[in-house]
Every structure is written in structure tokens, then in C-alpha cells.
Scaffold this motif. Structure first.
Motif, short mmCIF file in Angstrom:
data_model
loop_
_atom_site.label_atom_id
_atom_site.label_comp_id
_atom_site.label_asym_id
_atom_site.label_seq_id
_atom_site.Cartn_x
_atom_site.Cartn_y
_atom_site.Cartn_z
N SER A 27 -7.47 -1.16 4.40
CA SER A 27 -7.29 -1.73 3.05
C SER A 27 -6.51 -3.03 3.10
CB SER A 27 -6.60 -0.71 2.14
OG SER A 27 -5.29 -0.44 2.59
N ARG A 28 -5.56 -3.11 4.01
CA ARG A 28 -4.79 -4.35 4.20
C ARG A 28 -5.65 -5.42 4.85
NH1 ARG A 28 -0.90 -7.27 3.39
NH2 ARG A 28 0.05 -7.31 5.45
N SER A 65 0.33 4.42 2.37
CA SER A 65 1.34 4.46 3.43
C SER A 65 2.09 5.78 3.40
CB SER A 65 2.33 3.30 3.27
OG SER A 65 1.67 2.06 3.42
N THR A 122 -5.71 3.25 5.85
CA THR A 122 -4.57 2.56 5.26
C THR A 122 -4.52 1.11 5.72
OG1 THR A 122 -3.30 4.61 5.19
CG2 THR A 122 -2.05 2.57 5.02
N ASN A 170 0.85 -1.20 0.00
CA ASN A 170 0.00 0.00 0.00
C ASN A 170 0.88 1.24 0.00
OD1 ASN A 170 -2.94 -1.06 0.57
ND2 ASN A 170 -1.61 -2.18 1.95
#
Length: 298
Positions: free
Chosen positions: A194-195, A25, A191, A21
Motif C-alpha cells: 500500500s505504501r 501496520s 502493508t 498506514n
């Protein structure tokens, strides 16, 4: 050995998340560093205001009284006796204009030679120290009525203005920092989310086979920790560089006259580093926990 292997696994997973990302990030790191830079600026402003107040606090209860030129000894003595009798006065100290001019030369240090050959523009003065600085306005007004008194100066208004400025900076800065940190928290959470979404099925599987919450959360916490750490490093580098440059310029401009009113970089850097690192890492870790906790229930 197990602790070390878990640490290496979590570190690899956290770094892997940052790489996958990259854009988000980077945005997170920049957001954290921006908020921390503003926090650092506010801290340095408040500390320098406090330093100014600390340096000048002994002058708050003092009134500088300039007298007219060419007073004879009996007239000077009479002025001093009148000043000593004013209610609220603690001590009265005389200083000739020659002594004041020589003190100015010493304060200027290496630049003192610039005053050589200049006609002394100063006045003979009395320094009136008060028992209570709260009465300074009343005492100053009474001093102004004394015969042969030319001018009365005191610093109460300056100190009050700086205290008001310090409080304003703290209040406004506190609101601004809270808002910025909340924005950073949201950005970091998104962030990490999304992971989490990309590994949702994997998380559910390892949870079903008995993985602990700590095992699931740790890689994401590491990821948030790294984001916060990188943002902290960047903000510390910017803040210390900016402040060091400003101190150098200000100290050079003030020479030896008022240099002690500016907090040196080495006195402020440790506090600044600790605060910025602690805040950055805390916001990174908290953002990770917020983003992943709802996915622990399967």
C-alpha cells in the motif's frame, strides 16, 4: 557522514510509512507477535520435554523391585542373588524402606515435617540396573516371577510417551508456525505494498534519474524491520511473562521434589529472545523485499 544521513533518511521514511498506514501496520505487528508467541510456546514445551527426558534418562535402564514385608536376611539375600543372575542385569542395589522414607523427607525439603508421625508406607526395594535399556520389558517380566517380589516398576513407557509427545509437538508446531509465518509475510507484504503504490510514481522518477535499487528499497525494508521488531518485542514480553508465571506456580506446587524437571526462566530466556527477534525481524524484512521488488523494474 553520508552513511549516517542515509540511515536517518531511511529511518524517517520507514517511520513515516508506519504512521501513514496505522491500521495495517498495527495489524501486521499483532499478526507477527501472535505467530511468535505460538512459536515461543512451542519452544518452551519442547525444551521442557527434553529437560524431563534429560533428568530421567538415568532411570530408563533401572527397574525398581519391591519385595514383600518382613523378609529375613537369608530371604533378602536369596532374592538379590536371583536378580543378579538374570541375563541383562548389571547391578542390584538394596534400599530399606526406612532409608527410602528418610530420602523422601529430604526430597520434600521444608515440607518434610508433614511426614512426621506417618506410618512408613514404603517397601524394601532393589534397584536393578540393566546393561541395555532395550531389554527392560523382558527383564521386568522375568523379575516378576521371582519369589517374594511384590511389585516391579520402570519408566520406559513414560520416556517413550514423552519422546512421542515431543516429536508430535515439533511436527505439528512446525507446520503451524510455517502457516502462521506465511500469513504474516502476506500481511506485511500487503502493508508495504500500500505504501509502494502510493509512491509508485515517485519510485519511477527516482529510478529514471539513476537511483540505485538499494536506495529505493531501503525505506521499505526499514518499515518491515520496525514491524518485525515491534512484533518481536511484544511476543518476548508476553512469552517471558507467561513462562515466568508458570514456572513460579509449577515450582511452588512441586516444591523440591521435581523442580529440576522444569527449565528455569533464566536458562530459557536468552534462546527464546534470540529466536523470536531473529524470526520476527527476518519475516518483516522479507515481507518488505517481496512487496517492493517488482516495482524496481522501470
Amino acid at each position: 557522514m553520508k552513511i549516517l544521513s542515509n540511515f536517518i533518511y531511511n529511518l524517517k521514511q520507514g517511520l513515516n510509512g508506519l504512521v501513514k498506514n496505522k491500521t495495517m501496520s498495527l495489524i501486521s505487528v499483532i499478526s507477527v507477535s501472535s505467530a511468535l508467541i505460538i512459536l515461543g510456546i512451542i519452544i518452551t514445551i519442547v525444551l521442557n520435554i527434553n529437560q524431563f527426558i534429560e533428568v530421567t534418562k538415568d532411570q530408563v535402564n533401572e527397574v525398581k523391585v519391591s519385595v514383600v514385608d518382613n523378609l529375613d536376611e537369608s530371604q533378602s539375600k536369596e532374592v538379590k542373588e536371583i536378580l543378579e543372575k538374570i541375563e541383562g542385569v548389571k547391578t542390584v542395589t538394596y534400599k530399606s524402606k526406612e532409608d527410602s522414607f528418610n530420602s523422601m523427607k529430604e526430597d520434600w525439603g521444608d515440607d518434610g515435617y508433614l511426614l512426621e508421625g506417618i506410618k512408613n508406607p514404603l517397601d524394601d526395594t532393589y534397584t536393578v540396573t540393566l546393561k541395555d535399556s532395550d531389554n527392560i520389558d523382558t527383564v521386568a517380566k522375568e523379575i516378576e516371577t521371582v519369589v517374594n517380589v511384590k511389585e516391579v516398576k520402570y519408566h520406559q513407557d513414560i520416556i517413550k510417551n514423552f519422546l512421542n509427545l515431543s516429536n508430535t509437538v515439533k511436527k505439528f508446531g512446525g507446520i503451524l508456525i510455517i502457516a502462521l509465518l506465511l500469513i504474516c509475510l502476506i500481511i506485511i507484504s500487503n502493508t508495504i505494498k500500500s505504501r509502494v503504490y502510493s509512491k509508485k510514481e515517485e519510485i519511477e522518477i527516482i529510478k529514471y534519474v539513476g537511483a540505485s535499487n538499494g536506495f529505493v528499497v531501503s525505506p521499505f525494508i526499514v518499515e518491515g524491520f520496525i514491524i518485525g521488531l515491534l512484533g518481536s518485542v511484544l511476543s518476548v514480553a508476553v512469552c517471558t511473562s507467561m513462562y515466568g508465571y508458570m514456572v513460579e506456580k509449577i515450582s511452588g506446587a512441586l516444591s523440591n521434589m521435581m523442580g529440576n524437571m522444569v527449565v528455569p526462566l533464566n536458562s530459557i530466556s536468552i534462546s527464546l529472545i534470540l529466536i523470536l527477534f531473529a524470526t520476527g525481524i527476518a519475516i518483516g524484512v522479507l515481507g518488505s523485499i517481496v512487496s517492493v521488488r517488482k516495482h524496481l523494474k522501470v
